[in-house]
Design a protein around this motif. Structure first.
Motif, PDB file in Angstrom:
ATOM      1  N   LEU A 405       0.859  -1.325  -0.030  1.00  0.00           N
ATOM      2  CA  LEU A 405       0.078   0.054   0.053  1.00  0.00           C
ATOM      3  C   LEU A 405       0.776   1.152   0.034  1.00  0.00           C
ATOM      4  O   LEU A 405       1.876   1.411   1.019  1.00  0.00           O
ATOM      5  CB  LEU A 405      -0.994  -0.040   1.305  1.00  0.00           C
ATOM      6  CG  LEU A 405      -1.877   1.116   1.573  1.00  0.00           C
ATOM      7  CD1 LEU A 405      -2.874   1.226   0.498  1.00  0.00           C
ATOM      8  CD2 LEU A 405      -2.253   1.104   2.726  1.00  0.00           C
ATOM      9  N   VAL A 485      -7.864  -1.785   4.267  1.00  0.00           N
ATOM     10  CA  VAL A 485      -7.108  -0.441   4.136  1.00  0.00           C
ATOM     11  C   VAL A 485      -8.506   0.605   4.524  1.00  0.00           C
ATOM     12  O   VAL A 485      -8.200   1.775   4.882  1.00  0.00           O
ATOM     13  CB  VAL A 485      -7.017  -0.203   2.535  1.00  0.00           C
ATOM     14  CG1 VAL A 485      -6.914   1.171   2.355  1.00  0.00           C
ATOM     15  CG2 VAL A 485      -5.937  -1.018   2.243  1.00  0.00           C
ATOM     16  N   VAL A 544      -8.623   5.367  -2.761  1.00  0.00           N
ATOM     17  CA  VAL A 544      -7.566   4.134  -2.922  1.00  0.00           C
ATOM     18  C   VAL A 544      -7.833   3.494  -4.399  1.00  0.00           C
ATOM     19  O   VAL A 544      -9.045   3.090  -4.760  1.00  0.00           O
ATOM     20  CB  VAL A 544      -7.906   3.126  -1.786  1.00  0.00           C
ATOM     21  CG1 VAL A 544      -6.755   1.819  -1.912  1.00  0.00           C
ATOM     22  CG2 VAL A 544      -7.801   4.008  -0.482  1.00  0.00           C
TER      23      VAL A 544
END
Length: 551
Positions: A405, A485, A544
């Motif tokens: 990430l 996330v 994201v």
């Protein structure tokens, strides 16, 4: 545990003592000769290291002193300019006032019609004649300077008047503009005062990186822009420090202390060719060789009587060491040597234990400096690579999946610009605290290295600036990653209260690259996650995105 009497037979001890007495002088000489031999290789690097450290201190002090002088000069010039249009014609033409303007390198002061650029009134001139009209380029520069909220422009030249390098000072008045030219003679003179070695010098640039003072007079005349040099970029950012770089002017590697002039925003750099330091190191090496040879001769002359006084306490120390070898390092030495024995030997039994503890503490400090970011205490970029590679190897061997990430904070630059770098650093620290807390990562200094070397499932890190990365281990699906996330973003992105009552609402954009779907090499996955992050930025930030090939 206290040391008991040694159980070595008396005859064996006596034989060992005889060996020690016979070979002590030889050993003493050998110890003296070996460093002398190694000296031919060792001192050059040490001497060079010493020279570089001395330069770092000296050059930075010179740069800071020059910065202070230029700051005072800037305030004086701006202060004088602020009162010019309030002076009567008689005062302006007085010898005292003209001398004051000359001392600060004023070459021209005039009231100008900002419509057509015509000169309304020439208040002062020195060496040049007041023009009937000012060039459009000069007027445009004055307007640009005023729009930036500044009084003093970047360095320029009035081609029509052939002024050479000058600053333009501008101020709006009720009936137009008040313009003044200031020659850069003072700055050039200050720069030329700094000269050392063969090519050590000072370089001063304005707030746009144009040369004000430099050993190369051609660069001064053409106002060469040298922002390509990394040290100049840092000066213009208001930073202070020491850096090594390649100089296009001298075509040599340089080391320089640099800083900025706070209000004028100029940069001051004091560089010197590294080759000059190497020459000094060679000279030091040569002189030190002679000294060491003399010292060797003296050591040989002293070794014989010293042997007689050292053998007996060394025998006792050897006996104690044998007992420690058998009983462990926790043994307390109950040996009190005579007061006539050198202090170093008498303290050896206690300093040895202290030395071990000090080495361990130093090792931990060095490890933290090498592997962790100084602001956030998160793993730095190089350590993250090392951990990620090990973790991916483990996941590959176990047939597990993972992801990288890549997080970039939205609007972080505006925080620095609006509230200063102190607020920016505080925000980074608070953000990293939340990031670490979300993953229950270790925060204790003594346990940091061991914690990350154990390869926890999730490894957060700061890559640099406002860029962070997280290695997510043991993932099964994209849905699981999205949930993890999403939970992370809820924890780390919200309002932050900073020093001085500042509240910042922080968001971030992130990209995700999957292991092994998108690749199995850490560096490549990080690049793909970075690409995905920029896709998220392009889509409107605070999003994201998984990496996908753009068609």
């Amino acid at each position: 545990m206290h040391l008991r009497a040694a159980t070595v037979p008396e005859r064996t001890t006596e034989q060992a003592a005889m060996k020690l007495r016979h070979f002590f002088i030889f050993t003493f000489c050998l110890i003296a000769i070996v460093p002398t031999t190694l000296f031919w290789l060792w001192p050059y690097s040490k001497a060079l290291e010493f020279e570089i450290k001395e330069v770092e201190q000296r050059h930075l002090v010179i740069a800071k002193n020059m910065s202070g002088a230029f700051e005072r000069y800037y305030h004086d010039v701006v202060g004088i300019f602020s009162i010019l249009d309030s002076q009567s014609p008689e005062q302006m033409q007085s010898n005292e006032f003209r001398a004051l303007l000359n001392s600060f390198n004023f070459s021209l002061v005039a009231r100008v019609d900002n419509g057509d650029g015509s000169t309304k009134d020439c208040l002062f001139s020195n060496g040049i004649d007041c023009p009937q009209f000012f060039e459009p380029a000069i007027l445009a520069l004055a307007e640009s300077t005023l729009s930036e909220g500044r009084v003093l422009s970047t360095v320029t030249e009035d081609q029509a008047l052939q002024t050479g390098p000058v600053f333009v000072l501008a101020r709006e008045t009720a009936d137009g503009l008040l313009l003044a030219y200031i020659a850069t003679d003072y700055i050039v003179a200050m720069g030329k005062r700094v000269a050392f070695g063969e090519k050590g010098h000072a370089a001063i640039v304005d707030h746009q990186g144009n040369v004000l003072a430099h050993p190369n007079d051609g660069w001064i005349a053409e106002r060469r822009n040298i922002t390509a040099v990394s040290a100049v970029q840092k000066m213009l950012e208001g930073k202070t420090g020491v850096e090594q770089f390649f100089s296009p002017a001298l075509k040599a590697d340089m080391i320089a202390g640099y800083t900025s002039v706070p209000n004028a925003l100029w940069g001051v750099m004091v560089p010197q060719p590294i080759i000059e330091l190497e020459s000094k190191a060679i000279a030091i090496d040569r002189d030190a060789s002679l000294v060491i040879l003399i010292g060797l001769g003296l050591a040989l002359a002293i070794s014989i009587p010293a042997t007689l006084s050292l053998v007996r306490p060394l025998e006792r120390l050897i006996k104690a060491i044998h007992v420690i070898e058998k009983q462990g390092s926790s043994v307390h030495l109950d040996w009190q040597p005579s007061v006539f024995v050198p202090k170093e030997i008498r303290e050896l039994k206690t300093s040895f234990g202290s030395m071990v503890l000090s080495i361990e503490k130093s090792r931990k400090k060095i490890s933290k400096l090498a592997y962790f970011d100084s602001i956030t205490c998160l793993p730095n970029r190089s350590y993250f690579y090392k951990l990620a590679i090990k973790s991916m190897d483990a996941m590959s061997a176990e047939g597990r999946k993972g992801a990288i990430l890549f997080i970039d904070l939205d609007g972080f630059k505006q925080v620095n610009d609006s509230y200063g770098h102190r607020a920016g650093d505080e925000l980074l620290l608070l953000f990293s605290n939340r990031l670490r807390a979300h993953f229950s990562a270790c925060v204790e200094d003594d346990a940091l290295l061991a914690y990350y070397e154990s390869l926890p499932e999730n490894i957060p890190a700061r890559l640099g600036g406002d860029e962070f990365a997280v290695l997510l281990g043991h993932t099964e699906s994209r849905e699981e990653i999205e949930n993890r996330v999403h939970s992370l973003f809820n924890a780390i992105f919200s309002d932050y209260d900073l020093y001085g009552g500042v509240r910042v609402s922080l968001t971030g954009s992130a990209g995700i690259a999957l292991f092994p779907e998108h690749g199995s090499v850490c560096n490549e996955l990080l690049k793909l996650a970075d690409v995905a992050m920029y896709q998220a930025k392009a889509a409107g930030k605070n999003q994201v995105h998984f990496y996908s090939i753009q068609k």
